[in-house]
Design a protein around this motif. Structure first.
Motif, short mmCIF file in Angstrom:
data_model
loop_
_atom_site.label_atom_id
_atom_site.label_comp_id
_atom_site.label_asym_id
_atom_site.label_seq_id
_atom_site.Cartn_x
_atom_site.Cartn_y
_atom_site.Cartn_z
N PRO A 1 0.81 -1.22 0.00
CA PRO A 1 0.00 0.00 0.00
C PRO A 1 0.85 1.28 0.00
O PRO A 1 1.90 1.35 0.63
CB PRO A 1 -0.79 -0.11 1.31
CG PRO A 1 0.10 -0.90 2.20
CD PRO A 1 0.81 -1.87 1.30
N TYR A 2 0.34 2.27 -0.72
CA TYR A 2 0.90 3.61 -0.71
C TYR A 2 -0.24 4.57 -0.39
O TYR A 2 -1.41 4.23 -0.55
CB TYR A 2 1.51 3.98 -2.08
CG TYR A 2 2.86 3.33 -2.30
CD1 TYR A 2 4.02 4.07 -2.12
CD2 TYR A 2 2.96 2.00 -2.67
CE1 TYR A 2 5.27 3.48 -2.32
CE2 TYR A 2 4.20 1.40 -2.86
CZ TYR A 2 5.35 2.15 -2.69
OH TYR A 2 6.57 1.57 -2.86
N TYR A 3 0.12 5.76 0.05
CA TYR A 3 -0.89 6.78 0.31
C TYR A 3 -0.23 8.14 0.16
O TYR A 3 1.01 8.25 0.24
CB TYR A 3 -1.53 6.61 1.68
CG TYR A 3 -0.56 6.72 2.83
CD1 TYR A 3 -0.35 7.95 3.46
CD2 TYR A 3 0.14 5.62 3.29
CE1 TYR A 3 0.57 8.06 4.50
CE2 TYR A 3 1.05 5.71 4.32
CZ TYR A 3 1.25 6.95 4.92
OH TYR A 3 2.16 7.05 5.95
N TYR A 4 -1.02 9.16 -0.09
CA TYR A 4 -0.50 10.52 -0.21
C TYR A 4 -0.40 11.15 1.17
O TYR A 4 -1.27 10.97 2.01
CB TYR A 4 -1.40 11.37 -1.11
CG TYR A 4 -1.41 10.90 -2.54
CD1 TYR A 4 -0.25 10.88 -3.31
CD2 TYR A 4 -2.59 10.44 -3.13
CE1 TYR A 4 -0.25 10.43 -4.62
CE2 TYR A 4 -2.61 10.00 -4.44
CZ TYR A 4 -1.43 9.99 -5.18
OH TYR A 4 -1.44 9.54 -6.47
N LYS A 5 0.65 11.90 1.36
CA LYS A 5 0.86 12.58 2.64
C LYS A 5 -0.13 13.73 2.78
O LYS A 5 -0.73 14.19 1.81
CB LYS A 5 2.31 13.07 2.73
CG LYS A 5 3.27 11.89 2.75
CD LYS A 5 4.68 12.33 2.98
CE LYS A 5 5.54 11.07 3.01
NZ LYS A 5 6.90 11.31 3.31
N ASP A 6 -0.29 14.20 4.00
CA ASP A 6 -1.26 15.25 4.29
C ASP A 6 -1.06 16.50 3.46
O ASP A 6 -2.02 17.17 3.10
CB ASP A 6 -1.22 15.61 5.78
CG ASP A 6 -1.83 14.53 6.65
OD1 ASP A 6 -2.62 13.71 6.14
OD2 ASP A 6 -1.53 14.51 7.87
N ASN A 7 0.20 16.83 3.11
CA ASN A 7 0.44 18.05 2.34
C ASN A 7 -0.21 17.99 0.96
O ASN A 7 -0.61 19.02 0.42
CB ASN A 7 1.93 18.37 2.23
CG ASN A 7 2.69 17.35 1.41
OD1 ASN A 7 2.54 16.14 1.58
ND2 ASN A 7 3.53 17.83 0.51
N VAL A 8 -0.34 16.80 0.36
CA VAL A 8 -1.03 16.68 -0.93
C VAL A 8 -2.50 17.03 -0.76
O VAL A 8 -3.07 17.79 -1.55
CB VAL A 8 -0.86 15.26 -1.52
CG1 VAL A 8 -1.72 15.07 -2.76
CG2 VAL A 8 0.61 14.97 -1.82
N TYR A 9 -3.12 16.51 0.29
CA TYR A 9 -4.52 16.83 0.56
C TYR A 9 -4.68 18.34 0.83
O TYR A 9 -5.63 18.96 0.35
CB TYR A 9 -5.04 16.02 1.75
CG TYR A 9 -5.34 14.58 1.40
CD1 TYR A 9 -6.64 14.19 1.06
CD2 TYR A 9 -4.35 13.60 1.45
CE1 TYR A 9 -6.93 12.87 0.74
CE2 TYR A 9 -4.64 12.27 1.14
CZ TYR A 9 -5.93 11.92 0.78
OH TYR A 9 -6.21 10.62 0.46
N GLN A 10 -3.74 18.92 1.57
CA GLN A 10 -3.80 20.35 1.88
C GLN A 10 -3.68 21.18 0.62
O GLN A 10 -4.42 22.16 0.45
CB GLN A 10 -2.72 20.72 2.88
CG GLN A 10 -2.97 20.17 4.26
CD GLN A 10 -1.76 20.26 5.18
OE1 GLN A 10 -0.66 20.60 4.75
NE2 GLN A 10 -1.98 19.94 6.45
N GLU A 11 -2.78 20.80 -0.29
CA GLU A 11 -2.62 21.53 -1.55
C GLU A 11 -3.90 21.46 -2.40
O GLU A 11 -4.16 22.37 -3.19
CB GLU A 11 -1.43 20.97 -2.34
CG GLU A 11 -0.10 21.30 -1.73
CD GLU A 11 1.06 20.57 -2.41
OE1 GLU A 11 0.87 20.02 -3.53
OE2 GLU A 11 2.15 20.53 -1.82
N LEU A 12 -4.66 20.39 -2.22
CA LEU A 12 -5.92 20.24 -2.96
C LEU A 12 -7.10 20.89 -2.23
O LEU A 12 -8.24 20.80 -2.66
CB LEU A 12 -6.21 18.75 -3.19
CG LEU A 12 -5.22 18.03 -4.11
CD1 LEU A 12 -5.46 16.52 -4.09
CD2 LEU A 12 -5.32 18.57 -5.53
N GLY A 13 -6.81 21.51 -1.08
CA GLY A 13 -7.86 22.18 -0.30
C GLY A 13 -8.69 21.24 0.55
O GLY A 13 -9.79 21.57 0.94
N LEU A 14 -8.14 20.09 0.85
CA LEU A 14 -8.87 19.08 1.64
C LEU A 14 -8.33 18.99 3.06
O LEU A 14 -7.20 19.16 3.33
CB LEU A 14 -8.78 17.71 0.96
CG LEU A 14 -9.26 17.67 -0.49
CD1 LEU A 14 -8.98 16.32 -1.11
CD2 LEU A 14 -10.75 17.97 -0.54
#
Length: 167
Positions: free
Chosen positions: A154-167
């Protein structure tokens, strides 16, 4: 060989179809390239009661797919007739797998993850249009890189990716 430009979406058709319909609404509203097959639109098989004819139809859809999205709800892990087979086909065809947690979790959810995808090379995301589109745009190239390096799991995106997307 077919031109692979679609995204194959698999899900629990009895319990989670509303999420698939929401994805279709996103696509239709934005008129973008978020294009995918309905894995549970089985009426195209002449005899939808025949598992063999349904799977033959689904194989055709796989042949046109560049990515595999698995919507994971509360009961998905228990579906062994079609969803398990669809996961196995995606792995066999080496399609980039995007596992979408319908409960909002941003990483692998051990309690809901279907056993067939548990150890496969896959990215896990929450159910949200922005992160799903991001994964569809970015995971296929990352998948190839990880596969070439013989990585799995499994892989997952770090929180900063979600933050950059406004999530």
């Amino acid at each position: 060989m077919a031109y692979r430009n679609k995204t194959y979406v698999a899900f629990d058709g009895d319990n989670d179809i509303r999420y698939y319909y929401l994805m279709k609404a996103w696509r239709d509203r934005d008129n973008d390239s978020f294009n995918f097959h309905d894995a549970h639109d089985l009426n195209k098989s002449r005899d939808s009661s025949q598992e063999q004819s349904i799977k033959a139809n689904l194989r055709t859809r796989f042949s046109n797919s560049k990515a595999f999205v698995l919507l994971v709800g509360e009961s998905t892990r228990y579906l062994t007739k079609f969803v398990k087979w669809e996961i196995e086909q995606a792995i066999k065809l080496d399609l980039p797998i995007i596992v979408v947690n319908l409960n909002g979790k941003r990483s692998k959810d051990e309690s809901r993850c279907p056993p067939a995808v548990k150890d496969a090379l896959a990215i896990y995301v929450s159910f949200n249009q922005s992160i799903i589109r991001y994964a569809l745009d970015n995971w296929p190239s990352s998948h190839k890189k990880h596969r070439d390096q013989q990585h799995s799991g499994p892989y997952y995106y770090k929180d900063n990716v979600y933050q950059e997307l406004g999530l």
